[in-house]
Design a protein around this motif. Structure first.
Motif, PDB file in Angstrom:
ATOM      1  N   VAL A  32       0.856  -1.186   0.000  1.00  0.00           N
ATOM      2  CA  VAL A  32       0.000   0.000   0.000  1.00  0.00           C
ATOM      3  C   VAL A  32       0.898   1.245   0.000  1.00  0.00           C
ATOM      4  CG1 VAL A  32      -1.738   1.300   1.293  1.00  0.00           C
ATOM      5  CG2 VAL A  32      -1.839  -1.192   1.246  1.00  0.00           C
ATOM      6  N   VAL A  33       0.660   2.114  -0.985  1.00  0.00           N
ATOM      7  CA  VAL A  33       1.481   3.322  -1.109  1.00  0.00           C
ATOM      8  C   VAL A  33       0.595   4.525  -0.811  1.00  0.00           C
ATOM      9  CG1 VAL A  33       2.908   4.685  -2.688  1.00  0.00           C
ATOM     10  CG2 VAL A  33       2.885   2.184  -2.878  1.00  0.00           C
ATOM     11  N   VAL A  34       0.908   5.237   0.269  1.00  0.00           N
ATOM     12  CA  VAL A  34       0.123   6.419   0.655  1.00  0.00           C
ATOM     13  C   VAL A  34       0.878   7.665   0.200  1.00  0.00           C
ATOM     14  CG1 VAL A  34      -0.834   7.712   2.604  1.00  0.00           C
ATOM     15  CG2 VAL A  34      -0.821   5.219   2.658  1.00  0.00           C
ATOM     16  N   VAL A  35       0.158   8.579  -0.449  1.00  0.00           N
ATOM     17  CA  VAL A  35       0.869   9.741  -0.993  1.00  0.00           C
ATOM     18  C   VAL A  35       0.307  11.066  -0.500  1.00  0.00           C
ATOM     19  CG1 VAL A  35       1.611   8.499  -3.059  1.00  0.00           C
ATOM     20  CG2 VAL A  35      -0.540   9.758  -3.113  1.00  0.00           C
ATOM     21  N   SER A  36       1.206  12.029  -0.362  1.00  0.00           N
ATOM     22  CA  SER A  36       0.844  13.423  -0.077  1.00  0.00           C
ATOM     23  C   SER A  36       0.580  14.137  -1.402  1.00  0.00           C
ATOM     24  CB  SER A  36       2.015  14.145   0.592  1.00  0.00           C
ATOM     25  OG  SER A  36       2.175  13.749   1.910  1.00  0.00           O
ATOM     26  N   ALA A  37       0.227  15.404  -1.294  1.00  0.00           N
ATOM     27  CA  ALA A  37       0.154  16.263  -2.478  1.00  0.00           C
ATOM     28  C   ALA A  37       1.584  16.679  -2.842  1.00  0.00           C
ATOM     29  CB  ALA A  37      -0.690  17.486  -2.154  1.00  0.00           C
ATOM     30  N   PRO A  38       1.828  17.125  -4.090  1.00  0.00           N
ATOM     31  CA  PRO A  38       3.186  17.572  -4.412  1.00  0.00           C
ATOM     32  C   PRO A  38       3.649  18.677  -3.458  1.00  0.00           C
ATOM     33  CG  PRO A  38       1.849  17.392  -6.402  1.00  0.00           C
ATOM     34  CD  PRO A  38       0.917  17.217  -5.245  1.00  0.00           C
ATOM     35  N   GLY A  39       4.838  18.513  -2.916  1.00  0.00           N
ATOM     36  CA  GLY A  39       5.359  19.485  -1.947  1.00  0.00           C
ATOM     37  C   GLY A  39       6.332  20.445  -2.604  1.00  0.00           C
ATOM     38  N   LYS A  40       7.288  20.897  -1.805  1.00  0.00           N
ATOM     39  CA  LYS A  40       8.241  21.892  -2.310  1.00  0.00           C
ATOM     40  C   LYS A  40       9.356  21.242  -3.117  1.00  0.00           C
ATOM     41  CE  LYS A  40       7.759  25.102   1.513  1.00  0.00           C
ATOM     42  NZ  LYS A  40       8.478  26.065   2.328  1.00  0.00           N
ATOM     43  N   ARG A  41       9.719  21.867  -4.253  1.00  0.00           N
ATOM     44  CA  ARG A  41      10.862  21.374  -5.048  1.00  0.00           C
ATOM     45  C   ARG A  41      12.151  22.029  -4.565  1.00  0.00           C
ATOM     46  NH1 ARG A  41       7.594  23.181 -10.226  1.00  0.00           N
ATOM     47  NH2 ARG A  41       7.073  24.690  -8.602  1.00  0.00           N
ATOM     48  N   LEU A 192     -13.428  15.130   4.756  1.00  0.00           N
ATOM     49  CA  LEU A 192     -12.854  15.898   5.868  1.00  0.00           C
ATOM     50  C   LEU A 192     -11.363  15.615   5.923  1.00  0.00           C
ATOM     51  CD1 LEU A 192     -15.887  14.959   7.619  1.00  0.00           C
ATOM     52  CD2 LEU A 192     -14.930  17.104   8.436  1.00  0.00           C
ATOM     53  N   THR A 193     -10.580  16.646   6.205  1.00  0.00           N
ATOM     54  CA  THR A 193      -9.128  16.416   6.260  1.00  0.00           C
ATOM     55  C   THR A 193      -8.670  16.263   7.704  1.00  0.00           C
ATOM     56  OG1 THR A 193      -8.509  18.740   6.405  1.00  0.00           O
ATOM     57  CG2 THR A 193      -8.723  17.818   4.191  1.00  0.00           C
ATOM     58  N   PHE A 194      -7.543  15.595   7.851  1.00  0.00           N
ATOM     59  CA  PHE A 194      -6.858  15.565   9.145  1.00  0.00           C
ATOM     60  C   PHE A 194      -6.163  16.916   9.314  1.00  0.00           C
ATOM     61  CE2 PHE A 194      -6.601  10.991   7.762  1.00  0.00           C
ATOM     62  CZ  PHE A 194      -7.547  10.534   8.662  1.00  0.00           C
ATOM     63  N   SER A 195      -5.448  17.078  10.435  1.00  0.00           N
ATOM     64  CA  SER A 195      -4.711  18.322  10.587  1.00  0.00           C
ATOM     65  C   SER A 195      -3.552  18.343   9.584  1.00  0.00           C
ATOM     66  CB  SER A 195      -4.220  18.486  12.020  1.00  0.00           C
ATOM     67  OG  SER A 195      -3.600  17.303  12.438  1.00  0.00           O
ATOM     68  N   ARG A 196      -2.907  19.484   9.446  1.00  0.00           N
ATOM     69  CA  ARG A 196      -1.845  19.628   8.444  1.00  0.00           C
ATOM     70  C   ARG A 196      -0.774  18.549   8.641  1.00  0.00           C
ATOM     71  NH1 ARG A 196      -1.225  24.138   5.107  1.00  0.00           N
ATOM     72  NH2 ARG A 196       0.139  22.690   4.019  1.00  0.00           N
ATOM     73  N   SER A 197      -0.173  18.159   7.537  1.00  0.00           N
ATOM     74  CA  SER A 197       0.790  17.043   7.495  1.00  0.00           C
ATOM     75  C   SER A 197       0.127  15.706   7.803  1.00  0.00           C
ATOM     76  CB  SER A 197       1.950  17.237   8.472  1.00  0.00           C
ATOM     77  OG  SER A 197       2.572  18.448   8.221  1.00  0.00           O
ATOM     78  N   GLY A 198      -1.185  15.652   7.602  1.00  0.00           N
ATOM     79  CA  GLY A 198      -1.954  14.485   8.013  1.00  0.00           C
ATOM     80  C   GLY A 198      -1.809  13.241   7.155  1.00  0.00           C
ATOM     81  N   SER A 199      -1.040  13.282   6.095  1.00  0.00           N
ATOM     82  CA  SER A 199      -0.854  12.033   5.327  1.00  0.00           C
ATOM     83  C   SER A 199      -0.111  10.994   6.161  1.00  0.00           C
ATOM     84  CB  SER A 199      -0.073  12.300   4.038  1.00  0.00           C
ATOM     85  OG  SER A 199      -0.770  13.219   3.255  1.00  0.00           O
ATOM     86  N   ASP A 200       0.703  11.464   7.078  1.00  0.00           N
ATOM     87  CA  ASP A 200       1.359  10.544   8.023  1.00  0.00           C
ATOM     88  C   ASP A 200       0.310   9.760   8.802  1.00  0.00           C
ATOM     89  OD1 ASP A 200       3.925  11.341   7.469  1.00  0.00           O
ATOM     90  OD2 ASP A 200       4.073  12.725   9.158  1.00  0.00           O
ATOM     91  N   ILE A 201      -0.778  10.437   9.144  1.00  0.00           N
ATOM     92  CA  ILE A 201      -1.856   9.787   9.907  1.00  0.00           C
ATOM     93  C   ILE A 201      -2.510   8.713   9.045  1.00  0.00           C
ATOM     94  CG2 ILE A 201      -4.035  10.158  11.144  1.00  0.00           C
ATOM     95  CD1 ILE A 201      -3.197  13.026  11.657  1.00  0.00           C
ATOM     96  N   THR A 202      -2.787   9.049   7.790  1.00  0.00           N
ATOM     97  CA  THR A 202      -3.399   8.056   6.892  1.00  0.00           C
ATOM     98  C   THR A 202      -2.525   6.804   6.809  1.00  0.00           C
ATOM     99  OG1 THR A 202      -4.250   9.882   5.570  1.00  0.00           O
ATOM    100  CG2 THR A 202      -4.333   7.695   4.563  1.00  0.00           C
ATOM    101  N   GLY A 203      -1.224   7.014   6.651  1.00  0.00           N
ATOM    102  CA  GLY A 203      -0.317   5.869   6.531  1.00  0.00           C
ATOM    103  C   GLY A 203      -0.386   4.984   7.760  1.00  0.00           C
ATOM    104  N   SER A 204      -0.443   5.624   8.910  1.00  0.00           N
ATOM    105  CA  SER A 204      -0.471   4.895  10.165  1.00  0.00           C
ATOM    106  C   SER A 204      -1.798   4.143  10.319  1.00  0.00           C
ATOM    107  CB  SER A 204      -0.288   5.929  11.281  1.00  0.00           C
ATOM    108  OG  SER A 204      -0.195   5.364  12.508  1.00  0.00           O
ATOM    109  N   ILE A 205      -2.893   4.770   9.917  1.00  0.00           N
ATOM    110  CA  ILE A 205      -4.220   4.124   9.979  1.00  0.00           C
ATOM    111  C   ILE A 205      -4.239   2.899   9.055  1.00  0.00           C
ATOM    112  CG2 ILE A 205      -6.670   4.414   9.371  1.00  0.00           C
ATOM    113  CD1 ILE A 205      -6.294   7.421  10.134  1.00  0.00           C
ATOM    114  N   LEU A 206      -3.688   3.074   7.861  1.00  0.00           N
ATOM    115  CA  LEU A 206      -3.685   1.954   6.916  1.00  0.00           C
ATOM    116  C   LEU A 206      -2.801   0.815   7.414  1.00  0.00           C
ATOM    117  CD1 LEU A 206      -3.701   3.703   3.441  1.00  0.00           C
ATOM    118  CD2 LEU A 206      -5.475   2.344   4.460  1.00  0.00           C
ATOM    119  N   ALA A 207      -1.675   1.170   8.024  1.00  0.00           N
ATOM    120  CA  ALA A 207      -0.786   0.131   8.560  1.00  0.00           C
ATOM    121  C   ALA A 207      -1.548  -0.685   9.604  1.00  0.00           C
ATOM    122  CB  ALA A 207       0.456   0.763   9.169  1.00  0.00           C
TER     123      ALA A 207
END
Ligand code: ASP
Length: 453
Positions: A32-41, A192-207
């Motif tokens: 399972v690959v969880v992704v954020s939105a494109p960040g800073k280059r 509904l979104t999690f708090s900022r930087s919340g993709s980490d939360i999604t990854g943890s929930i999926l794990a």
């Protein structure tokens, strides 16, 4: 089976996405690959999430948002071009985002959440398309279809427990699952979104949901460092730390990890490995339930600015039933959250984040404490820094507080407050903001450089 999460900087360009593909194909258990939105280059770049917020706010204010809208689409388009995948995906992203922006604005917070979430959602679709284009069996999965249910708190949603059972079914998918981070759905089917930087939360929930053997969190540093590298040159890397240590460190400003993110993985006892997309062969930092405490009492030192303290003193406070409750009730009346409450016999200090209060509110609170609680003295101090010295080994080592206090004294740092005891794995020092750097350096020197006698 592993859940792998990639942060925004790992997904900011086509070049980065090629590294991500290599990481995924190099280990068939990366399911399972969880992704954020494109960040800073680069450091002055703007994250797609921030562009989306700007865009949504302009729509809400009826201002012209064409410029920022185009910038967002351009970010996706440049990635697609770099990867030479068919351009029609950009058309679809553009059409979907336009429709979303034109949607119902009667609840601005919900509208904002829906627009913010599109950053990860579109990126997941794009990445799944790229994986397939490269010959992988990969599928985009929407959090609604997967049953990732969350509470009704815009911008700060919490996962609902039934989600875990729903997500377990992802194990049955044949190929690689590409899953957007940062958001879920309430029972009415709204985003509904999690708090900022919340993709980490999604990854943890999926794990937790798929009962993964490991949760790999790919970012842009080789490891979690024992101290903020802007205060100490080449600080020691941490190879292993416990959930509790990580939680305490990230609370006080370790920005590698979203501090709430660890909870679902921790509950399921799944180890987390923080790794670098740009250097995937480096072992990174493992976060585990238990570790051997062979490397001294302290594993890391973190500090965070922006606190204030409300000091209340009243003779015979210790005998007065309900004093603490009444004091905290006053704060609750104004919707304030507090962080710590160190106390003495006749005095108590409440530590809060200072951006919650302005001058007028402070005066009001002070006044109520004096008149309603008949306090002898109330003093509000600003610009405090909290320094956390963290390590499981502290439990078994005598004299760690003394060493820390001595190191601070040698560096001429005035300790405004010490809080030690509630947590067995940390001690906390409050110092004034201008002394933050020298305090952290002194503590680092004591526990990581200087050899104790
Ligand atoms: N893109 C979201 C943010 O910038 C979530 C994330 O990247 O984890 O906050």
């Amino acid at each position: 089976m592993k859940v792998v999460k990639f942060g925004g900087s790992s997904l900011a360009s086509g070049e980065q996405l090629k590294k991500v593909l290599n990481i995924v194909v190099s280990d068939p258990t990366r399911k399972v690959v969880v992704v954020s939105a494109p960040g800073k280059r680069y450091s002055d770049d703007i994250k797609v999430t921030d562009l989306l917020i700007e865009c949504a706010e302009k729509y809400l204010a009826n201002e012209n948002a064409e410029g920022v809208f185009q910038t967002i689409i351009e970010r996706y388009a440049s990635i697609v071009k770099e990867l030479s995948i068919p351009l029609d995906i950009v058309e679809t992203i553009s059409k979907d985002l336009k429709a979303l922006l034109a949607g119902d604005k009667s609840k601005p917070e919900s509208y904002l959440d829906a627009v913010k979430a599109s950053g990860e959602d579109n990126n997941a679709k794009l990445i799944a398309a790229f994986f397939r284009h490269s010959g992988l069996n990969a599928e985009y999965v929407n959090p609604k279809d997967a049953g990732l249910l969350v509470s009704d708190e815009p911008g700060n949603a919490q996962v609902l427990p039934e989600s875990y059972e729903n997500l377990f079914k992802l194990r049955e998918k044949e190929g690689i699952v590409v899953f957007p981070g940062f958001f879920g759905y309430n029972k009415k089917g709204e985003v509904l979104t999690f708090s900022r930087s919340g993709s980490d939360i999604t990854g943890s929930i999926l794990a937790n949901g798929i009962k993964a053997d490991l949760y790999e969190n790919f970012t842009d540093v080789d490891a979690v460092y024992s101290v903020n590298p802007t205060f100490v040159q080449n600080p020691k890397e941490i190879s292993e730390l416990t959930y509790r240590e990580m939680r305490e460190l990230s609370y006080a400003g370790f920005s590698v990890f979203h501090d709430e993110a660890l909870i679902p993985a921790f509950r399921a006892g799944i180890p987390v490995n923080v790794k670098n997309t740009n250097n995937p062969s480096a072992p990174g930092t493992r976060i585990v339930n238990e570790r051997s405490n062979s490397n001294g009492p302290v594993i890391g030192i973190a500090s965070d600015k922006g606190f204030c303290s409300i000091y209340v003193s009243k003779y015979l406070m210790n005998r007065e039933i309900g004093f603490g409750r009444k004091l905290l009730q006053i704060l609750e009346d104004y919707g304030l959250t507090y962080e710590h409450v160190p106390s003495g016999i006749d005095d108590v200090t409440v530590i809060l984040r200072q951006d919650q209060m302005d001058e007028a509110l402070e005066a009001q609170i002070k006044d109520r404490i004096m008149t309603e609680l008949h306090a002898d003295e109330v003093i509000i101090e600003h610009d405090l820094v909290l320094i956390m010295v963290v390590g499981e080994g502290m439990r078994h080592n005598v004299g760690t507080t003394a060493r820390a206090a001595k190191a601070l004294a040698h560096a001429d740092v005035n300790i405004e407050m010490i809080n030690q005891g509630s947590s067995e794995v940390s001690m906390m020092f409050g110092v004034k903001e201008p002394q933050e750097k020298s305090a952290v350096q002194a503590l680092y020197n004591e526990f990581f450089v200087a050899v104790p006698v």
